[in-house]
Design a protein around this motif. Structure first.
Motif, PDB file in Angstrom:
ATOM      1  N   ASN A   1       0.846  -1.202   0.141  1.00 43.50           N
ATOM      2  CA  ASN A   1      -0.020  -0.225  -0.171  1.00 43.50           C
ATOM      3  C   ASN A   1       0.801   1.395  -0.025  1.00 43.50           C
ATOM      4  N   TYR A   2       1.776   1.376   0.897  1.00 40.38           N
ATOM      5  CA  TYR A   2       2.413   2.441   0.951  1.00 40.38           C
ATOM      6  C   TYR A   2       3.573   2.696  -0.224  1.00 40.38           C
ATOM      7  N   LEU A   3       4.065   1.539  -0.776  1.00 38.72           N
ATOM      8  CA  LEU A   3       4.753   1.578  -2.053  1.00 38.72           C
ATOM      9  C   LEU A   3       4.061   2.171  -2.896  1.00 38.72           C
ATOM     10  N   GLY A   4       2.738   1.860  -3.203  1.00 38.47           N
ATOM     11  CA  GLY A   4       1.880   2.210  -4.136  1.00 38.47           C
ATOM     12  C   GLY A   4       1.781   3.870  -3.884  1.00 38.47           C
ATOM     13  N   LEU A   5       1.577   4.185  -2.711  1.00 37.76           N
ATOM     14  CA  LEU A   5       1.339   5.668  -2.310  1.00 37.76           C
ATOM     15  C   LEU A   5       2.619   6.255  -2.766  1.00 37.76           C
ATOM     16  N   PHE A   6       3.683   5.876  -2.637  1.00 37.70           N
ATOM     17  CA  PHE A   6       4.994   6.293  -3.079  1.00 37.70           C
ATOM     18  C   PHE A   6       5.037   6.651  -4.469  1.00 37.70           C
ATOM     19  N   TYR A   7       4.898   5.656  -5.294  1.00 36.66           N
ATOM     20  CA  TYR A   7       4.591   5.646  -6.865  1.00 36.66           C
ATOM     21  C   TYR A   7       3.627   6.854  -7.055  1.00 36.66           C
ATOM     22  N   ASN A   8       2.367   6.863  -6.454  1.00 35.48           N
ATOM     23  CA  ASN A   8       1.351   8.042  -6.665  1.00 35.48           C
ATOM     24  C   ASN A   8       1.976   9.273  -6.459  1.00 35.48           C
ATOM     25  N   LYS A   9       2.513   9.440  -5.344  1.00 40.54           N
ATOM     26  CA  LYS A   9       3.157  10.829  -4.992  1.00 40.54           C
ATOM     27  C   LYS A   9       3.934  11.243  -6.110  1.00 40.54           C
ATOM     28  N   LYS A  10       4.884  10.242  -6.523  1.00 45.10           N
ATOM     29  CA  LYS A  10       5.686  10.601  -7.563  1.00 45.10           C
ATOM     30  C   LYS A  10       5.132  11.014  -8.877  1.00 45.10           C
ATOM     31  N   GLY A  11       4.015  10.359  -9.311  1.00 44.85           N
ATOM     32  CA  GLY A  11       3.373  10.665 -10.449  1.00 44.85           C
ATOM     33  C   GLY A  11       2.661  11.961 -10.242  1.00 44.85           C
ATOM     34  N   MET A  12       1.910  12.215  -9.227  1.00 41.05           N
ATOM     35  CA  MET A  12       1.405  13.577  -8.992  1.00 41.05           C
ATOM     36  C   MET A  12       2.207  14.591  -8.872  1.00 41.05           C
ATOM     37  N   PHE A  13       3.382  14.640  -8.402  1.00 40.09           N
ATOM     38  CA  PHE A  13       4.518  15.517  -8.310  1.00 40.09           C
ATOM     39  C   PHE A  13       4.896  15.828  -9.623  1.00 40.09           C
ATOM     40  N   LEU A  14       5.061  15.015 -10.563  1.00 33.56           N
ATOM     41  CA  LEU A  14       5.317  15.173 -12.074  1.00 33.56           C
ATOM     42  C   LEU A  14       4.182  15.988 -12.635  1.00 33.56           C
ATOM     43  N   ILE A  15       2.961  15.530 -12.610  1.00 26.80           N
ATOM     44  CA  ILE A  15       1.802  16.440 -12.927  1.00 26.80           C
ATOM     45  C   ILE A  15       1.842  17.773 -12.395  1.00 26.80           C
ATOM     46  N   SER A  16       1.803  17.985 -11.286  1.00 21.57           N
ATOM     47  CA  SER A  16       2.000  19.261 -10.604  1.00 21.57           C
ATOM     48  C   SER A  16       2.969  20.208 -11.149  1.00 21.57           C
ATOM     49  N   GLU A  17       4.122  19.615 -11.010  1.00 19.83           N
ATOM     50  CA  GLU A  17       5.279  20.366 -11.465  1.00 19.83           C
ATOM     51  C   GLU A  17       5.329  20.601 -12.965  1.00 19.83           C
ATOM     52  N   SER A  18       4.667  19.953 -13.898  1.00 19.01           N
ATOM     53  CA  SER A  18       4.658  20.026 -15.380  1.00 19.01           C
ATOM     54  C   SER A  18       3.748  21.074 -15.722  1.00 19.01           C
ATOM     55  N   LEU A  19       2.468  21.069 -15.063  1.00 19.54           N
ATOM     56  CA  LEU A  19       1.426  22.086 -15.153  1.00 19.54           C
ATOM     57  C   LEU A  19       1.566  23.272 -14.685  1.00 19.54           C
ATOM     58  N   GLY A  20       2.596  23.330 -13.821  1.00 13.90           N
ATOM     59  CA  GLY A  20       2.739  24.500 -12.907  1.00 13.90           C
ATOM     60  C   GLY A  20       1.606  24.751 -11.989  1.00 13.90           C
ATOM     61  N   LEU A  21       1.169  23.753 -11.280  1.00 10.64           N
ATOM     62  CA  LEU A  21       0.211  23.659 -10.190  1.00 10.64           C
ATOM     63  C   LEU A  21       0.641  23.468  -8.875  1.00 10.64           C
ATOM     64  N   LYS A  22       2.166  24.043  -8.634  1.00  6.62           N
ATOM     65  CA  LYS A  22       2.926  23.568  -7.323  1.00  6.62           C
ATOM     66  C   LYS A  22       1.726  24.482  -6.315  1.00  6.62           C
ATOM     67  N   GLY A  23       1.552  23.756  -5.092  1.00  3.09           N
ATOM     68  CA  GLY A  23       0.831  24.480  -4.091  1.00  3.09           C
ATOM     69  C   GLY A  23      -0.728  24.436  -3.976  1.00  3.09           C
ATOM     70  N   ILE A  24      -1.109  23.970  -5.172  1.00  7.08           N
ATOM     71  CA  ILE A  24      -2.535  23.691  -5.440  1.00  7.08           C
ATOM     72  C   ILE A  24      -3.037  22.031  -5.339  1.00  7.08           C
ATOM     73  N   ASN A  25      -3.987  22.124  -4.347  1.00  4.21           N
ATOM     74  CA  ASN A  25      -4.723  20.753  -4.121  1.00  4.21           C
ATOM     75  C   ASN A  25      -5.260  20.161  -5.434  1.00  4.21           C
ATOM     76  N   LEU A  26      -4.731  19.025  -5.910  1.00  2.00           N
ATOM     77  CA  LEU A  26      -5.320  18.673  -7.139  1.00  2.00           C
ATOM     78  C   LEU A  26      -6.348  17.754  -6.982  1.00  2.00           C
ATOM     79  N   LEU A  27      -6.989  17.489  -5.693  1.00  2.00           N
ATOM     80  CA  LEU A  27      -8.093  16.550  -5.594  1.00  2.00           C
ATOM     81  C   LEU A  27      -9.119  17.562  -5.099  1.00  2.00           C
ATOM     82  N   SER A  28      -9.087  18.813  -5.083  1.00  2.00           N
ATOM     83  CA  SER A  28     -10.384  19.832  -4.752  1.00  2.00           C
ATOM     84  C   SER A  28     -10.798  20.200  -6.076  1.00  2.00           C
ATOM     85  N   ILE A  29     -12.022  20.794  -6.007  1.00  2.05           N
ATOM     86  CA  ILE A  29     -12.870  20.922  -7.213  1.00  2.05           C
ATOM     87  C   ILE A  29     -11.967  21.862  -8.146  1.00  2.05           C
ATOM     88  N   ASP A  30     -11.334  23.048  -7.941  1.00  2.00           N
ATOM     89  CA  ASP A  30     -10.686  23.596  -8.696  1.00  2.00           C
ATOM     90  C   ASP A  30      -9.665  23.077  -9.264  1.00  2.00           C
TER      91      ASP A  30
END
Length: 434
Positions: free
Chosen positions: A225-254
């Protein structure tokens, strides 16, 4: 230890009596001459010394075997499951600070008083692993001193390392399960600490754990489970950095709206890496689900993690998957767990009954509410057709379409002490009211 002391006392008494008897014979002039007498006494003393060394060696080997043997230890038990009701009853604390004290106190007691042998130390490690899911109940609460928490946790980890070094010095052959379990516990605590600080680019401590060696289904579940969460966080970090969304909660509506609108702007290389990480996360969650098939608590956590991973994988690949069905399974599992917790905490007074509203109870209700809110955030923040959205946008059996603000406020369940859900609820009310 008492038997060993009796042996030493008997040997000492025999030596004393024999020496007294020999001296008595010598002084009554009925024995041999002085030379023969001296040789006999020296030989007798050497024999007694050899006996003493042999007994000492035997007892030392026996002590080492008792300390280092791992036969029947809990870390090798392939049918072990967590007794959630027992833990819920044990930690009936009203607030996060009291829960923190009780969790630490119970772990420290077992480390100091019930970890003298390898088997007992394995029991203590399993107990710590069982409690891993409760640590976020402290960390994620609003009224907690995180620096003091980390300091006390560091003391516990230092004591675990000290106990482990002692066992390694005595016997290294039986220490693999203990070593990997300690590494797993430290890696999970490190991950939880990073996530509590809203850091996405987490350290790779979990990659150092030799997961296939783990035999206990609970430790295997937590590892995957936590290894999956590690991979999840790495993937989400790439999405956030690539799209310039650093500091934004990606799971919120906005956050969901921004990701949906910008996802095609990711560079091919970043998108490929993000897909790889998210697919790896899903694989680990699948393995975790296999390991916890007899558990009543972990499927709710794992399916929630898997569902949100699957949705972002769908955004990146445009390949349809059943993220909504997995999320509904997570909500159902968490709801079922909360019904069981209410049964456990119900106190009967004559014809009346009340449920003890402990901090852990609020934490698990928060987990259920979090899954419900994230599901709605994804649906309302996606670009799906309105007909598909409103068919699935249901909260505790009630459709949210065309609901007035006052009715929404009374419909959503508020949870004190956990600010994330309250924030999601307010955003949903604002979004649905416009």
């Amino acid at each position: 230890m008492r038997a060993i002391r009796i042996i030493y006392v008997v040997i000492t008494v025999l030596v004393a009596l024999s020496s007294a008897f020999a001296i008595w014979i010598y002084y009554i002039k009925e024995g041999k001459d002085l030379l023969n007498f001296t040789i006999s006494i020296v030989g007798f003393c050497i024999a007694v010394l050899a006996l003493f060394i042999a007994v000492r060696t035997y007892t030392s080997i026996d002590s080492v075997n008792n300390i280092s043997k791992m036969d029947g230890n809990i870390l090798d038990n392939e049918n072990y499951v967590i007794s959630v009701p027992e833990l819920i009853i044990r930690f009936q604390c009203d607030d996060e600070k009291t829960l923190e004290k009780e969790l630490f106190k119970s772990i420290e007691f077992k480390l100091k008083r019930e970890s003298d042998t390898a088997v007992l130390f394995a029991d203590t490690l399993q107990y710590m692993i069982d409690l891993i899911v409760f640590f976020p109940a402290v960390f994620n609460a609003s009224d907690i001193d995180k620096d003091a928490y980390r300091k006390r946790m560091d003391c516990i980890l230092s004591e675990v390392e000290r106990r482990s070094r002692i066992l390694h010095a005595i016997s290294k052959g039986n220490s693999i399960q203990i070593t990997e379990t300690i590494k797993l516990f430290k890696a999970v605590i490190s991950y939880q600490s990073f996530v509590a600080d809203n850091k996405f680019n987490v350290h790779a401590d979990l990659l150092h754990v030799r997961g296939p060696i783990l035999r206990n289904p609970v430790t295997k579940t937590i590892y995957h489970n936590y290894l999956g969460l590690f991979y999840n966080k790495k993937g989400m970090f790439l999405i956030s950095e690539s799209l310039g969304l650093k500091g934004i909660n990606l799971l919120s509506i906005d956050g969901m709206k921004l990701v949906s609108a910008k996802i095609d702007l990711m560079s091919p290389s970043s998108k490929e890496d993000a897909i790889m990480y998210l697919k790896s996360a899903c694989e680990q969650f699948e393995r975790a689900l296999v390991s916890c098939e007899d558990d009543i608590m972990w499927p709710g956590f794992i399916n929630y993690n898997k569902a949100r991973t699957m949705y972002f994988l769908f955004l990146l690949t445009s390949e349809r998957n059943d993220w909504l069905g997995v999320m509904n399974n997570a909500i159902e599992s968490r709801s079922r767990l909360n019904r069981m917790i209410d049964e456990v905490l119900t106190v009967n007074y004559a014809d009346d009954h009340q449920v003890s509203n402990t901090h852990l109870r609020k934490f698990f209700i928060y987990q259920e509410e979090l899954a419900r809110m994230v599901k709605l955030n994804i649906l309302l923040g996606s670009e799906s057709p309105p007909s598909d959205i409103w068919t699935s946008a249901v909260y505790r059996g009630s459709s949210l379409q065309c609901k007035p603000k006052e009715e929404l406020e009374s419909l959503f369940q508020s949870i004190d002490g956990f600010s994330v859900v309250s924030k999601y609820q307010n955003e949903l009310i604002l979004h649905l009211s416009n």
